[in-house]
Design an enzyme around this catalytic site. Structure first.
Site, short mmCIF file in Angstrom:
data_model
loop_
_atom_site.label_atom_id
_atom_site.label_comp_id
_atom_site.label_asym_id
_atom_site.label_seq_id
_atom_site.Cartn_x
_atom_site.Cartn_y
_atom_site.Cartn_z
N ILE A 12 0.82 -1.22 0.00
CA ILE A 12 0.00 0.00 0.00
C ILE A 12 0.86 1.27 0.00
O ILE A 12 0.41 2.31 -0.48
CB ILE A 12 -1.00 -0.02 1.19
CG1 ILE A 12 -2.21 0.87 0.86
CG2 ILE A 12 -0.35 0.39 2.48
CD1 ILE A 12 -3.39 0.64 1.76
N ASN A 25 -3.46 1.88 15.50
CA ASN A 25 -4.02 1.56 16.81
C ASN A 25 -4.41 2.88 17.46
O ASN A 25 -4.07 3.95 16.96
CB ASN A 25 -3.04 0.76 17.67
CG ASN A 25 -1.76 1.52 17.92
OD1 ASN A 25 -1.76 2.57 18.57
ND2 ASN A 25 -0.66 1.03 17.37
N GLY A 33 3.12 -4.18 11.28
CA GLY A 33 2.27 -4.41 10.11
C GLY A 33 2.25 -3.24 9.14
O GLY A 33 3.27 -2.59 8.88
N VAL A 34 1.08 -2.96 8.60
CA VAL A 34 0.95 -1.91 7.60
C VAL A 34 1.23 -0.54 8.22
O VAL A 34 1.78 0.36 7.57
CB VAL A 34 -0.43 -2.00 6.90
CG1 VAL A 34 -1.56 -1.56 7.78
CG2 VAL A 34 -0.44 -1.24 5.60
N ASP A 35 0.91 -0.37 9.48
CA ASP A 35 1.17 0.87 10.22
C ASP A 35 2.67 1.17 10.22
O ASP A 35 3.11 2.29 9.89
CB ASP A 35 0.64 0.68 11.65
CG ASP A 35 0.52 1.97 12.44
OD1 ASP A 35 0.67 3.05 11.84
OD2 ASP A 35 0.24 1.89 13.66
N GLY A 127 -4.71 -8.73 10.21
CA GLY A 127 -3.33 -9.11 10.50
C GLY A 127 -3.17 -9.34 11.99
O GLY A 127 -3.74 -10.28 12.56
N TYR A 129 -4.49 -7.97 14.45
CA TYR A 129 -5.74 -7.95 15.22
C TYR A 129 -6.58 -9.21 15.02
O TYR A 129 -7.65 -9.35 15.62
CB TYR A 129 -6.53 -6.69 14.93
CG TYR A 129 -6.03 -5.46 15.67
CD1 TYR A 129 -4.96 -5.54 16.57
CD2 TYR A 129 -6.63 -4.21 15.50
CE1 TYR A 129 -4.51 -4.42 17.26
CE2 TYR A 129 -6.19 -3.08 16.19
CZ TYR A 129 -5.12 -3.20 17.07
OH TYR A 129 -4.69 -2.09 17.76
N1 AR6 Z 1 0.71 -3.03 2.28
C1 AR6 Z 1 -0.51 -3.62 2.30
N2 AR6 Z 1 -0.92 -4.46 3.28
C2 AR6 Z 1 -0.02 -4.73 4.25
C3 AR6 Z 1 1.26 -4.16 4.31
C4 AR6 Z 1 1.62 -3.27 3.27
N3 AR6 Z 1 2.80 -2.68 3.24
N4 AR6 Z 1 1.89 -4.63 5.42
C5 AR6 Z 1 1.04 -5.48 6.03
N5 AR6 Z 1 -0.12 -5.56 5.33
P1 AR6 Z 1 -1.97 -5.35 10.25
P2 AR6 Z 1 -4.36 -4.99 11.93
C6 AR6 Z 1 -1.33 -6.35 5.57
O1 AR6 Z 1 -1.40 -6.29 11.23
O2 AR6 Z 1 -4.67 -6.45 11.90
C7 AR6 Z 1 -0.21 -2.54 14.07
O3 AR6 Z 1 0.78 -2.79 15.02
C8 AR6 Z 1 -1.23 -7.52 6.51
O4 AR6 Z 1 -0.62 -8.62 5.87
O5 AR6 Z 1 -1.07 -4.33 9.66
O6 AR6 Z 1 -5.49 -4.01 11.75
C9 AR6 Z 1 -1.11 -1.37 14.44
O7 AR6 Z 1 -0.37 -0.34 15.08
C10 AR6 Z 1 -2.73 -7.76 6.80
O8 AR6 Z 1 -3.31 -8.49 5.73
O9 AR6 Z 1 -3.24 -4.54 10.86
C11 AR6 Z 1 -2.08 -2.01 15.34
O10 AR6 Z 1 -1.58 -2.15 16.65
C12 AR6 Z 1 -3.30 -6.35 6.80
O11 AR6 Z 1 -2.31 -5.52 6.17
C13 AR6 Z 1 -2.28 -3.38 14.75
O12 AR6 Z 1 -1.09 -3.65 14.02
C14 AR6 Z 1 -3.59 -5.78 8.17
O13 AR6 Z 1 -2.60 -6.25 9.09
C15 AR6 Z 1 -3.44 -3.40 13.76
O14 AR6 Z 1 -3.67 -4.73 13.33
#
Ligand code: AR6
Length: 187
Positions: A12, A25, A33-35, A127, A129
């Site tokens: 993304i 968060n 993760g994406v954050d 992810g 969560y």
């Molecule tokens: N581009 C697109 N999608 C991605 C990328 C990227 N660069 N990196 C990861 N994903 P998550 P959540 C996907 O864990 O479950 C953080 O620590 C990943 O594979 O990022 O909402 C925050 O600060 C998954 O399919 O988000 C919160 O504490 C999706 O994005 C917590 O994680 C979401 O995974 C939020 O958890």
């Protein structure tokens, strides 16, 4: 209307869209993760603005299901819309599924208010969560389709494309199947 939804496999942080949605968060101060990827690629400007939000309007942090925008820093986008997905918990499914849908609605509303025409979403909550991917995909797609189809008249009219950017072929496949099922239901 629903043809304005697109699915791509990718990162993304590389998307050329007006607004990129971050699965943040409630602290708004970064995470994994994406954050983590958005803050790394976007640079310190995003965090600076998040800190200012925490120091002003959002002293207690951003509630689950809500959304707020900052600059996109060095990302090839104009804004990052931060939203906080719910942590998955089967015992509180209904309430939390409602909050997950709210993330998509609120993010689109905030993006449209800024003037965004193209918005990219990750799979919020699917992810760290722990939301089961197929169900996360169904909620994401159904909610966005509803907004585009006029559930939120202003946001629906303003948006030209809502792109789901799925990390890895597995998540892409999950969204593709969910999308086909939803379209099938519509006849
Ligand atoms: N581009 C697109 N999608 C991605 C990328 C990227 N660069 N990196 C990861 N994903 P998550 P959540 C996907 O864990 O479950 C953080 O620590 C990943 O594979 O990022 O909402 C925050 O600060 C998954 O399919 O988000 C919160 O504490 C999706 O994005 C917590 O994680 C979401 O995974 C939020 O958890």
């Amino acid at each position: 209307m629903v043809t304005r939804i697109t699915l791509v496999e990718g990162d993304i942080t590389e998307q050329q869209v007006d607004a990129v949605v971050n699965a943040a968060n409630s602290s708004l101060l970064g995470g994994g993760g994406v954050d983590g990827a958005i803050h790394r690629r976007g640079g310190p400007e995003i965090l600076e603005e998040c800190r200012r939000l925490r120091a002003s309007h959002w002293g207690k942090g951003l509630a689950t299901g809500r959304a707020v925008a900052t600059t996109a820093g060095r990302l090839p986008a104009r804004w990052v819309v931060h939203t906080v997905g719910p942590v998955y918990r089967a015992e509180e499914y209904e309430e939390r599924a409602g909050l997950l849908a709210s993330c998509y609605r609120e993010s689109l509303r905030v993006a449209a208010e800024l003037g965004a025409r193209t918005v990219a979403f990750p799979a919020v909550s699917a992810g760290i969560y722990g939301w089961p991917p197929a169900d996360a995909a169904r909620i994401a797609l159904a909610t966005v389709a509803e907004v585009l189809d006029g559930g939120d008249a202003e946001a629906g009219a303003a948006l030209a494309e809502v792109r789901f950017v799925l990390f890895g072929s597995e998540m892409y496949g999950v969204f593709e199947r969910a999308w086909r099922e939803l379209l099938g239901q519509d006849g």
